[in-house]
Design an enzyme around this catalytic site. Structure first.
Site, PDB file in Angstrom:
ATOM      1  N   CYS A   1      14.696  -2.949   0.483  1.00  0.00           N
ATOM      2  CA  CYS A   1      14.971  -1.445   0.578  1.00  0.00           C
ATOM      3  C   CYS A   1      14.011  -0.882   1.295  1.00  0.00           C
ATOM      4  CB  CYS A   1      14.805  -1.003  -1.057  1.00  0.00           C
ATOM      5  SG  CYS A   1      14.776   0.785  -1.046  1.00  0.00           S
TER       6      CYS A   1
ATOM      7  N   CYS B   1      12.096   2.427  -0.397  1.00  0.00           N
ATOM      8  CA  CYS B   1      11.589   2.489  -1.881  1.00  0.00           C
ATOM      9  C   CYS B   1      11.506   1.071  -2.054  1.00  0.00           C
ATOM     10  CB  CYS B   1      12.260   3.584  -2.542  1.00  0.00           C
ATOM     11  SG  CYS B   1      11.550   3.590  -4.433  1.00  0.00           S
ATOM     12  N   SER B   2      12.332   0.871  -3.239  1.00  0.00           N
ATOM     13  CA  SER B   2      12.420  -0.319  -3.974  1.00  0.00           C
ATOM     14  C   SER B   2      13.769  -0.801  -4.631  1.00  0.00           C
ATOM     15  CB  SER B   2      11.086  -0.471  -4.967  1.00  0.00           C
ATOM     16  OG  SER B   2      11.300   0.679  -5.897  1.00  0.00           O
ATOM     17  N   CYS B   3      14.816  -0.022  -4.050  1.00  0.00           N
ATOM     18  CA  CYS B   3      15.967  -0.484  -4.866  1.00  0.00           C
ATOM     19  C   CYS B   3      16.398  -1.869  -5.026  1.00  0.00           C
ATOM     20  CB  CYS B   3      17.190   0.453  -4.007  1.00  0.00           C
ATOM     21  SG  CYS B   3      16.991   2.036  -4.050  1.00  0.00           S
TER      22      CYS B   3
END
Lengths: 195, 103
Positions: A103, A106-108
């Site tokens: 991602c 971000c951090s999905c």
């Protein structure tokens, strides 16, 4: 970047915010603890391993999984979580074909299914580099793929999460589904390991 | 699309090797788990939504963003939104400061 900053001051700040939210009735006392317990009990890479082992042993399930993962994983009594369900897409490695998930923004990650993502997945270095130099990043994980293997990088978003279906290792024909699941690692589900 | 923000690091040059932590636990400290749960609950209660949370992370000052750990960024975004939504005042958020006083 390290996740190992001295944590004492921020631990106090978080407790302070939590107390205020409880005092205002925004969050009920004990609700945060319940939520943490549910998160740790519900999400785990073991769920992903079970999905992979089923796909390795049941070709019809594999087809359903690749076509519509959200529906197929319900056969294993798993889900992407309540509320607004996030879309899960499972992508299969094959001969000469390798997939890696990131991602960049971000951090999905399929957290409700697989648990919190590892820190490296959320690091700026991984997010920045894997889209430009996937082979170099896989090298950081000691994963060297043949030069003619095509690597596809999938960039997750708030609405769409990805999981890799690794290739079944050679010489595992005699293993049961449970034994096969034990071979699957979290990194294999992200694509930074073969299995 | 507007000008990219500091979170938009895909393809950015200059980062070092990715380092994996062996046997990494789900959270490194209790406060990280508490923030994770707090954020989920605040979204569920409708205090703010997922997109607003992402936006709050993404508009952090670049220098702060790049030196903060992952969950330190979350603390910053959550408290920013709590103030903007009128749930808490900035003074209340800052109230405890650094934890020493509440012993």
């Amino acid at each position: 970047m390290s996740g190992h900053h001295p944590s004492a001051p921020i631990a106090g700040q978080v407790r302070h915010i939590e107390n205020l939210l409880e005092q205002r009735g925004v969050i009920a006392p004990g609700e945060i603890d319940h939520r943490i317990d549910a998160l740790l009990a519900g999400g785990s890479p073991l769920n992903g391993a079970r999905i992979v082992a089923r796909a390795w042993t049941d070709p019809a399930f594999r087809d359903r999984l690749l076509a519509d993962a959200n529906t197929a994983i319900r056969e294993l009594e798993l889900s992407m979580g309540g509320g607004e369900e996030l879309r899960l897409k499972v992508i299969a490695n094959g001969p000469g074909e390798h997939h890696v998930v990131v991602c960049t923004l971000c951090s999905c990650y399929p957290t409700t299914l697989l648990g919190p993502s590892p820190t490296w997945y959320k690091s700026d270095a991984y997010r920045a580099r894997v889209v430009r130099d996937p082979r170099g990043v896989l090298g950081d994980f000691d994963l060297e793929l043949p030069a003619d293997t095509r690597i596809t990088v999938w960039d997750a978003s708030a609405e769409s999460r990805y999981m890799v279906l690794p290739r079944r290792p050679e010489g595992t024909d005699a293993l049961t589904e449970t034994e096969l699941a034990a071979l699957v690692t979290r990194n294999g589900l992200i694509g930074t390991a073969l299995v | 699309m507007g000008v990219s923000r500091i979170n938009d690091v895909g393809g950015m040059e200059g980062f070092l090797a990715v380092v994996e932590e062996p046997d990494e636990p789900p959270f490194h400290a209790d406060w990280e788990a508490h923030l994770h749960a707090m954020n989920a609950l605040l979204i569920r209660q409708g205090v703010y939504n997922r997109d607003e949370f992402r936006d709050a992370l993404e508009r952090m000052a670049p220098a702060v963003y790049l030196t903060a750990s992952y969950y330190e960024r979350w603390y910053c975004a959550i408290t920013t939104l709590l103030v903007e939504k009128g749930v808490l005042t900035a003074a209340e958020v800052a109230g405890n400061g650094h934890g020493a006083a509440d012993a």
